[in-house]
Scaffold this active site. Structure first.
Site, mmCIF file in Angstrom:
data_model
loop_
_atom_site.group_PDB
_atom_site.id
_atom_site.type_symbol
_atom_site.label_atom_id
_atom_site.label_comp_id
_atom_site.label_asym_id
_atom_site.label_seq_id
_atom_site.Cartn_x
_atom_site.Cartn_y
_atom_site.Cartn_z
ATOM 1 C CE LYS A 194 -3.474 2.472 2.644
ATOM 2 N NZ LYS A 194 -4.503 2.409 3.683
ATOM 3 C CE LYS A 247 -6.102 2.064 -0.517
ATOM 4 N NZ LYS A 247 -6.445 2.278 0.839
HETATM 5 C C1 PBG Z 1 -7.360 3.382 5.795
HETATM 6 C C2 PBG Z 1 -7.657 3.285 4.341
HETATM 7 C C3 PBG Z 1 -7.500 4.270 3.340
HETATM 8 C C4 PBG Z 1 -8.033 3.726 2.186
HETATM 9 C C5 PBG Z 1 -8.443 2.435 2.486
HETATM 10 N N1 PBG Z 1 -8.184 2.180 3.812
HETATM 11 C C6 PBG Z 1 -6.998 5.651 3.426
HETATM 12 C C7 PBG Z 1 -5.585 5.925 3.698
HETATM 13 O O1 PBG Z 1 -4.760 5.046 3.875
HETATM 14 O O2 PBG Z 1 -5.284 7.121 3.802
HETATM 15 C C8 PBG Z 1 -8.136 4.424 0.860
HETATM 16 C C9 PBG Z 1 -9.254 3.954 -0.014
HETATM 17 C C10 PBG Z 1 -9.547 4.832 -1.166
HETATM 18 O O3 PBG Z 1 -8.897 5.871 -1.410
HETATM 19 O O4 PBG Z 1 -10.492 4.513 -1.886
HETATM 20 N N2 PBG Z 1 -6.025 3.356 6.128
#
Ligand code: PBG
Length: 322
Positions: A194, A247
């Protein structure tokens, strides 16, 4: 060689093109992310994400029922808390919005897969994904809170849990705690690679989870790295992740391909909020064809090697494919 070889021969009709298509999308590939909050009858559109809503448990059940009619078989739930605090304690509260939503969904539609996002950032007053002390996001003290959150979601009836926090060692902590509580059959879909991405912008408005100081670069990955993504995936698999995710998706198609080729496992990819809202904004202005752009985007992610697609387009895509 030309004139004997003519690739266009196989593009002459829809039937031919569909027969030779290498990558096919199906509604069963899709996971539909949804935002749950407390209350009744809530259906508030999210400003930064047109056509996506904050839902209460009752309207969540309606939305999932409609999505199921469209062909969607799996959802991912995010929670909006009533109150935030330093530790994010509503995350593991059995009476919180996500847990209540999971119970309602499993009762109404036991055949729909319910996945819950495990993170603290929606729940903490500072908006970080872990415990903060002296301006630092601490790794190890966060693990127990994530594990408790996973157990609370499993107790509510979640089929899979999806940790998105990027703390080191969290898959191991969640796995062993779930097992210790008798939830050894609950699978972990880990956000393994991520990245610290600008494309989460609209989500932070949707979840009210923007960090109140600093940013997430001390725990989410640097966009320049791909070898590191492979190490992250290897660690999560060793720790017991059943499924791994990359992601965001579109700016990281090469990462998806490398993970797929290196490990040969089922890969999930998250077509995140910024990717969704960009497409919708352009489509609303008439600059691109919305339906074709959605299917082309999802096809690209699948062609790169992901077979599970998390996308806010899930309902529309399922209808188009149905
Ligand atoms: C929580 C999380 C996030 C997303 C999914 N889980 C936000 C982040 O990490 O700031 C993003 C999902 C999206 O942008 O659609 N940590």
């Amino acid at each position: 060689m030309f004139p004997v070889t003519r690739p266009r021969r196989l593009r002459r009709s829809a039937a031919l093109r569909e027969m030779v298509r290498e990558t096919r999308l199906a509604p069963t590939d899709l996971i539909y992310p949804l935002f749950v909050r407390h209350g009744k009858g809530v259906r508030t559109e999210i400003g930064s994400m047109p056509e996506q809503f904050h839902l209460s448990p009752d309207t969540l059940v309606e939305e999932v029922g409609a999505a199921r009619e469209d062909g969607v078989r799996a959802v991912l739930l995010f929670g909006i808390p009533e109150a935030k605090d330093e530790r994010g304690s509503e995350a593991w509260d059995d009476g919180a919005a996500v847990q209540t939503g999971v119970r309602a969904l499993k009762k109404a539609y036991p055949d729909v897969l319910v996945i819950t996002d495990i993170c603290l950032c929606e729940y903490t007053s500072h908006g970080h994904c872990g415990v903060v002390r002296d301006g630092k996001v601490l790794n190890d003290p966060t693990l127990e809170l994530l594990a408790q959150t996973a157990v609370s979601h499993a107790r509510a009836g979640a089929d899979l849990v999806a940790p998105s926090d990027m703390m080191d060692g969290r898959v191991d902590a969640i796995r062993s705690t779930l097992d210790g509580e008798g939830f050894d059959d609950i699978a972990i879909l880990s956000y393994a690679a991520k990245y610290a991405s600008a494309f989460y912008g609209p989500f932070r408005e949707a979840a009210g989870s923007a960090p109140q100081f600093g940013d997430r670069r001390s725990y989410q990955m640097d966009p320049g790295n791909v070898e590191e993504a492979l190490r992250e995936v290897a660690l999560d698999l060793e720790e017991g992740a059943d499924l791994v995710m990359v992601k965001p998706a579109l700016a990281y198609l090469d990462v998806i391909r490398r993970v797929k080729d290196t490990f040969g496992v089922t890969v999930a990819a998250y077509n995140v909020s910024g990717e969704y809202s960009m497409l919708l904004a352009a489509a609303q202005r008439g600059w691109i064809d919305r339906e074709r752009a959605i299917l082309e985007t999802l096809t690209a992610i699948k062609r790169a090697g992901a077979s599970i697609l998390l996308t806010y387009h899930a309902r529309e895509a399922a209808r188009l494919l149905g």
